[in-house]
Design a protein around this motif. Structure first.
Motif, PDB file in Angstrom:
ATOM      1  N   LEU A  60       1.141  -1.138   0.021  1.00  0.00           N
ATOM      2  CA  LEU A  60      -0.039   0.127  -0.111  1.00  0.00           C
ATOM      3  C   LEU A  60       0.955   1.120   0.086  1.00  0.00           C
ATOM      4  O   LEU A  60       1.776   1.272   0.727  1.00  0.00           O
ATOM      5  N   CYS A  61       0.374   2.303  -0.795  1.00  0.00           N
ATOM      6  CA  CYS A  61       1.404   3.509  -0.819  1.00  0.00           C
ATOM      7  C   CYS A  61       0.614   4.505  -1.397  1.00  0.00           C
ATOM      8  O   CYS A  61      -0.636   4.249  -1.969  1.00  0.00           O
ATOM      9  N   PRO A  62       0.914   5.854  -1.223  1.00  0.00           N
ATOM     10  CA  PRO A  62       0.146   6.906  -1.540  1.00  0.00           C
ATOM     11  C   PRO A  62      -0.461   6.772  -3.276  1.00  0.00           C
ATOM     12  O   PRO A  62      -1.409   7.051  -3.546  1.00  0.00           O
ATOM     13  N   GLY A  63       0.541   6.231  -4.038  1.00  0.00           N
ATOM     14  CA  GLY A  63       0.401   6.109  -5.440  1.00  0.00           C
ATOM     15  C   GLY A  63      -0.562   5.245  -5.817  1.00  0.00           C
ATOM     16  O   GLY A  63      -1.478   5.466  -6.666  1.00  0.00           O
ATOM     17  N   LEU A  64      -0.451   4.088  -5.237  1.00  0.00           N
ATOM     18  CA  LEU A  64      -1.740   2.979  -5.485  1.00  0.00           C
ATOM     19  C   LEU A  64      -2.928   3.465  -5.001  1.00  0.00           C
ATOM     20  O   LEU A  64      -3.886   3.340  -5.677  1.00  0.00           O
ATOM     21  N   ALA A  65      -3.095   4.231  -3.707  1.00  0.00           N
ATOM     22  CA  ALA A  65      -4.358   4.631  -3.238  1.00  0.00           C
ATOM     23  C   ALA A  65      -5.050   5.954  -4.368  1.00  0.00           C
ATOM     24  O   ALA A  65      -6.183   5.755  -4.565  1.00  0.00           O
ATOM     25  N   LYS A 105      -0.505   9.203   4.493  1.00  0.00           N
ATOM     26  CA  LYS A 105      -0.928  10.052   3.302  1.00  0.00           C
ATOM     27  C   LYS A 105      -1.978   9.085   2.521  1.00  0.00           C
ATOM     28  O   LYS A 105      -3.002   9.172   2.237  1.00  0.00           O
ATOM     29  N   ALA A 106      -1.494   7.598   2.556  1.00  0.00           N
ATOM     30  CA  ALA A 106      -2.375   6.649   1.616  1.00  0.00           C
ATOM     31  C   ALA A 106      -3.936   6.612   2.343  1.00  0.00           C
ATOM     32  O   ALA A 106      -4.602   6.684   1.759  1.00  0.00           O
ATOM     33  N   ALA A 107      -3.855   6.755   3.909  1.00  0.00           N
ATOM     34  CA  ALA A 107      -5.110   6.681   4.178  1.00  0.00           C
ATOM     35  C   ALA A 107      -5.765   7.835   4.179  1.00  0.00           C
ATOM     36  O   ALA A 107      -7.028   7.940   3.743  1.00  0.00           O
ATOM     37  N   ALA A 108      -5.381   8.996   4.134  1.00  0.00           N
ATOM     38  CA  ALA A 108      -6.002  10.441   3.862  1.00  0.00           C
ATOM     39  C   ALA A 108      -6.419  10.275   2.536  1.00  0.00           C
ATOM     40  O   ALA A 108      -7.580  10.757   2.249  1.00  0.00           O
ATOM     41  N   ILE A 109      -5.844   9.837   1.647  1.00  0.00           N
ATOM     42  CA  ILE A 109      -6.158   9.937   0.029  1.00  0.00           C
ATOM     43  C   ILE A 109      -7.384   8.948   0.025  1.00  0.00           C
ATOM     44  O   ILE A 109      -8.504   9.414  -0.790  1.00  0.00           O
ATOM     45  N   LEU A 110      -7.298   7.803   0.730  1.00  0.00           N
ATOM     46  CA  LEU A 110      -8.588   6.988   0.447  1.00  0.00           C
ATOM     47  C   LEU A 110      -9.759   7.513   0.996  1.00  0.00           C
ATOM     48  O   LEU A 110     -10.965   7.317   0.724  1.00  0.00           O
ATOM     49  N   LYS A 111      -9.619   8.691   2.071  1.00  0.00           N
ATOM     50  CA  LYS A 111     -10.730   9.248   2.845  1.00  0.00           C
ATOM     51  C   LYS A 111     -11.164  10.364   2.019  1.00  0.00           C
ATOM     52  O   LYS A 111     -12.341  10.869   2.362  1.00  0.00           O
ATOM     53  N   ALA A 112     -10.391  11.056   1.383  1.00  0.00           N
ATOM     54  CA  ALA A 112     -10.283  12.420   0.951  1.00  0.00           C
ATOM     55  C   ALA A 112     -11.643  12.516   0.025  1.00  0.00           C
ATOM     56  O   ALA A 112     -11.987  11.913  -0.726  1.00  0.00           O
ATOM     57  N   ASP A 113     -11.906  13.683  -0.079  1.00  0.00           N
ATOM     58  CA  ASP A 113     -13.199  14.183  -1.048  1.00  0.00           C
ATOM     59  C   ASP A 113     -12.513  14.157  -2.309  1.00  0.00           C
ATOM     60  O   ASP A 113     -11.370  14.662  -2.500  1.00  0.00           O
ATOM     61  N   GLU A 114     -13.188  13.652  -3.406  1.00  0.00           N
ATOM     62  CA  GLU A 114     -12.876  13.408  -4.604  1.00  0.00           C
ATOM     63  C   GLU A 114     -12.451  14.697  -5.193  1.00  0.00           C
ATOM     64  O   GLU A 114     -11.050  14.676  -5.761  1.00  0.00           O
ATOM     65  N   ASN A 115     -12.824  15.880  -4.919  1.00  0.00           N
ATOM     66  CA  ASN A 115     -12.396  17.072  -5.601  1.00  0.00           C
ATOM     67  C   ASN A 115     -11.257  17.816  -5.050  1.00  0.00           C
ATOM     68  O   ASN A 115     -10.744  18.813  -5.310  1.00  0.00           O
ATOM     69  N   GLU A 116     -10.911  17.104  -3.820  1.00  0.00           N
ATOM     70  CA  GLU A 116      -9.603  17.598  -3.254  1.00  0.00           C
ATOM     71  C   GLU A 116      -8.342  16.969  -3.940  1.00  0.00           C
ATOM     72  O   GLU A 116      -7.293  17.263  -3.820  1.00  0.00           O
ATOM     73  N   ILE A 117      -8.503  15.881  -4.862  1.00  0.00           N
ATOM     74  CA  ILE A 117      -7.450  14.948  -5.190  1.00  0.00           C
ATOM     75  C   ILE A 117      -7.661  14.998  -6.612  1.00  0.00           C
ATOM     76  O   ILE A 117      -6.556  14.286  -7.100  1.00  0.00           O
ATOM     77  N   MET A 118      -8.840  15.310  -7.417  1.00  0.00           N
ATOM     78  CA  MET A 118      -8.603  15.118  -8.753  1.00  0.00           C
ATOM     79  C   MET A 118      -9.494  16.143  -9.242  1.00  0.00           C
ATOM     80  O   MET A 118     -10.450  16.451  -8.963  1.00  0.00           O
TER      81      MET A 118
END
Ligand SMILES: [Zn+2]
Ligand SMILES: [Zn+2]
Length: 196
Positions: free
Chosen positions: A19-24, A134-147
């Motif tokens: 598991l890593c941020p990139g995979l998330a 970071k990986a955990a944060a990415i999995l929980k983040a609002d979509e519009n915050e990451i893409m």
């Protein structure tokens, strides 16, 4: 972690190896693409993915969308960008997803860690902990915050054609016809062509 989403994530992690941020990030992008294009993980080649980097995220894209090099519906453009374009051949719709996670550049814990690493210090454990956070944060983040997702007007690339194969005049190994090169009047494979 429970539920179907997390089973899927677990399998993607297994496929990738860790598991890593990139995979998330790739996982979130791929899930968004399937939802937007109303595609299931396809058994046929209805979905096409164009990936512009070969980072950890690419593994999640392949695993979640089912697009692979072997099926001819995974296209790699070596731009080094965190951009992914998906087409649904059944509906003709396409979307472009630009991943824009700011969690690394906005985190002031990284620069000192990197400095210590440059000085030769072993910061593996701290770096790993931070990456997991970071990986955990990415999995929980609002979509519009990451893409950012937008429609594309272009048509999907045409379906992969099956080319005949021929034998290299130099090494004798088979290769796809369309990749042949002429060297000293003979048709050879690319590695033989490039050999001095
Ligand atoms: Zn990775
Ligand atoms: Zn050859």
């Amino acid at each position: 972690m429970n539920g179907p989403i997390n089973d899927e994530l677990r399998e993607a992690v297994q496929f990738h190896g860790h598991l890593c941020p990139g995979l998330a990030l790739g996982f979130r992008v791929a899930k968004a693409a399937l939802r937007e294009l109303k595609a299931e993980r396809p058994e046929d080649e209805e979905l096409v993915s164009i990936i512009e980097n070969d980072s950890c995220a690419a593994d999640a894209i392949q695993f979640i969308t089912g697009c692979t090099f072997g099926k001819g519906n995974l296209i790699f453009r070596d731009y080094g960008k965190h951009v992914y374009t998906f087409f649904n051949r059944h509906t003709g719709r396409g979307i472009r997803i630009s991943e824009d996670y700011r969690g690394f550049e906005d985190d002031d814990r990284f620069p000192p860690l990197k400095k210590r690493q440059e000085r030769g210090e072993d910061v593996t454990v701290e770096m790993q902990a931070l990456k997991m956070e970071k990986a955990a944060a990415i999995l929980k983040a609002d979509e519009n915050e990451i893409m950012t997702i937008r429609e594309v007007a272009t048509q999907p690339p045409r379906e992969a054609r099956v080319h005949g194969s021929i034998r290299c005049a130099s090494c004798g190994e088979k290769f796809m016809e369309s990749r042949g090169r002429v060297k000293n009047g003979q048709i050879v494979c690319i590695p033989c062509f490039e050999k001095a």
